[in-house]
Design a protein around this motif. Sequence first.
Motif, PDB file in Angstrom:
ATOM      1  N   LYS A  86     -33.197 -21.217  -5.392  1.00  0.00           N
ATOM      2  CA  LYS A  86     -32.488 -22.513  -5.349  1.00  0.00           C
ATOM      3  C   LYS A  86     -31.707 -22.720  -6.654  1.00  0.00           C
ATOM      4  CE  LYS A  86     -33.475 -27.397  -4.479  1.00  0.00           C
ATOM      5  NZ  LYS A  86     -33.224 -27.993  -5.769  1.00  0.00           N
ATOM      6  N   THR A  87     -32.383 -22.406  -7.775  1.00  0.00           N
ATOM      7  CA  THR A  87     -31.727 -22.555  -9.079  1.00  0.00           C
ATOM      8  C   THR A  87     -30.517 -21.636  -9.161  1.00  0.00           C
ATOM      9  OG1 THR A  87     -33.847 -23.031 -10.085  1.00  0.00           O
ATOM     10  CG2 THR A  87     -32.096 -22.338 -11.575  1.00  0.00           C
ATOM     11  N   LEU A  88     -30.710 -20.383  -8.734  1.00  0.00           N
ATOM     12  CA  LEU A  88     -29.601 -19.440  -8.821  1.00  0.00           C
ATOM     13  C   LEU A  88     -28.416 -19.895  -7.967  1.00  0.00           C
ATOM     14  CD1 LEU A  88     -30.977 -15.785  -8.825  1.00  0.00           C
ATOM     15  CD2 LEU A  88     -29.637 -16.949 -10.562  1.00  0.00           C
ATOM     16  N   TYR A  89     -28.728 -20.358  -6.740  1.00  0.00           N
ATOM     17  CA  TYR A  89     -27.632 -20.821  -5.875  1.00  0.00           C
ATOM     18  C   TYR A  89     -26.907 -22.008  -6.497  1.00  0.00           C
ATOM     19  CZ  TYR A  89     -28.543 -17.710  -1.966  1.00  0.00           C
ATOM     20  OH  TYR A  89     -28.659 -16.599  -1.178  1.00  0.00           O
ATOM     21  N   GLU A  90     -27.675 -22.882  -7.152  1.00  0.00           N
ATOM     22  CA  GLU A  90     -27.031 -24.050  -7.779  1.00  0.00           C
ATOM     23  C   GLU A  90     -26.053 -23.582  -8.864  1.00  0.00           C
ATOM     24  OE1 GLU A  90     -28.640 -28.350  -8.821  1.00  0.00           O
ATOM     25  OE2 GLU A  90     -29.361 -26.896 -10.284  1.00  0.00           O
ATOM     26  N   ILE A  91     -26.514 -22.615  -9.688  1.00  0.00           N
ATOM     27  CA  ILE A  91     -25.633 -22.109 -10.753  1.00  0.00           C
ATOM     28  C   ILE A  91     -24.431 -21.381 -10.140  1.00  0.00           C
ATOM     29  CG2 ILE A  91     -25.496 -20.556 -12.740  1.00  0.00           C
ATOM     30  CD1 ILE A  91     -28.464 -21.055 -13.217  1.00  0.00           C
ATOM     31  N   LEU A  92     -24.685 -20.612  -9.086  1.00  0.00           N
ATOM     32  CA  LEU A  92     -23.591 -19.840  -8.486  1.00  0.00           C
ATOM     33  C   LEU A  92     -22.560 -20.749  -7.809  1.00  0.00           C
ATOM     34  CD1 LEU A  92     -25.545 -16.763  -7.094  1.00  0.00           C
ATOM     35  CD2 LEU A  92     -24.304 -17.022  -9.238  1.00  0.00           C
ATOM     36  N   ASP A  93     -23.025 -21.857  -7.246  1.00  0.00           N
ATOM     37  CA  ASP A  93     -22.062 -22.810  -6.680  1.00  0.00           C
ATOM     38  C   ASP A  93     -21.127 -23.331  -7.767  1.00  0.00           C
ATOM     39  OD1 ASP A  93     -22.987 -22.520  -4.158  1.00  0.00           O
ATOM     40  OD2 ASP A  93     -24.278 -24.300  -4.157  1.00  0.00           O
ATOM     41  N   LEU A  94     -21.709 -23.603  -8.939  1.00  0.00           N
ATOM     42  CA  LEU A  94     -20.868 -24.075 -10.055  1.00  0.00           C
ATOM     43  C   LEU A  94     -19.940 -22.963 -10.531  1.00  0.00           C
ATOM     44  CD1 LEU A  94     -23.436 -26.153 -12.140  1.00  0.00           C
ATOM     45  CD2 LEU A  94     -21.551 -26.992 -10.749  1.00  0.00           C
ATOM     46  N   ALA A  95     -20.467 -21.722 -10.507  1.00  0.00           N
ATOM     47  CA  ALA A  95     -19.633 -20.584 -10.916  1.00  0.00           C
ATOM     48  C   ALA A  95     -18.432 -20.456  -9.975  1.00  0.00           C
ATOM     49  CB  ALA A  95     -20.450 -19.306 -10.908  1.00  0.00           C
TER      50      ALA A  95
END
Length: 409
Positions: A86-95
């Motif tokens: 979930k954390t990774l997806y959140e960061i990747l969405d921002l990326a």
Amino acid sequence: MTSLLDWIATAPLEELRKHPLHPQNKPEKLWRFYPAKAWIPPICQRNYGKWKKRRVIDPGIVEVTSETGEKLYLVKVILPVRVSTKTLYEILDLADKYGIGWIQASKMGNLIILCDSEENARALAKELRDKGYLVGGWGNRLWNIKICSTYITCTTAVIDAVTVEKALGDVLYEYTQKELPAKLTIKVSACPNACGGGFDASDIGIVGYPASIPMMEGWRIKVLCPPRSLLEACPVGDIKMIKDEKGRPVGAEIRGQVCMACGRCHDFCDAIAYDPNEIGVMVLVGGKCSNTGAGPGMAKVVIPFIPAEPPRWPTLVAAIKRIVDVWVANAKKGERLRDFIERIGWNKFFELTGLPRPEEYIKPLDKAPGWTSYGWQPLYLRRTDENKRYIGTRISNDMMAISAALFEF
Ligand code: SF4
Ligand code: SF4
């Protein structure tokens, strides 16, 4: 008809990227057949060998400029060793929102997001910080505290490196933001195999190890692991086979004569475990890869043993904080920890940090069986009496208890 592999070898990059099996579209398929170029962002391919300037414009943003005039902005998110999807997806969405669609997972365990404008990079860093992520660690700062995979995936772990990372991170957090004399890396490994680093090129290394030979219940060996193979697992031949009256192998024991507490037998067999009262860490400083200053070199042991104190590790954390603070207060600009110690000398380093020199540290233990007065490593030649209490008398952990129940001994 052209085979898929031939097509992959000859197709232009743009065509490869559009293919449904390209790693960008179907990451689990065929990634290994793709040419390395497919993994490199186009802006990096265009400017290969042409990058000429690098500028840290924020603790978490680096601007690199090519001689062609193109610029790339690298936003660094410092991550712990494990993060949820979930954390990774959140960061990747921002990326995706601010970046050019490329990220890099760094060797120190950070996530680097590529952006093509300063405006986007700053907006991304701000939004990440607003969400509570740690953006920083570029340039002369703490790059991260990197640890090995430890207990969850590894049977050799002596200590829980995750708690060390958390306890240290809470105290050294500010060093990822404020300017230090030079770059600082800290690596933690839960056993002397040192997958996370520590012995090697880290400014500060922390390595877990058992201070006594592993405990073994010899009679249980015969059901949990074949004695003959166990003998072969020991690199120094310290494990002895126990035979019945007919000469058949029925068990094994650790003699404790030359055991170096490497833990390989523990990894190999569930009937062998570390004594939880005799595990801890050593601290090393001064490892470095680069040829700047005093040049590259391996880290050296400055604290031979600190008993394990999970979950907050107060003694270890205080010692590391003191080493870092002495370096920050006394080093010249650009001096890594190794360069600093080479300049002032080891005597001065121990004097400034107030750490006992290894030989002094060993003194109180000198009378204990197994410790030598001239080195930090336990020497088991005199441990005969101690060994007796380890062999065949102790149930080391829950797993052993469960094993016993399972086999109804
Ligand atoms: S350093 Fe030791 S505990 Fe950590 S992953 Fe490697 S073998 Fe496992
Ligand atoms: S800890 Fe290492 S040296 Fe000691 S008995 Fe086990 S395998 Fe051998």
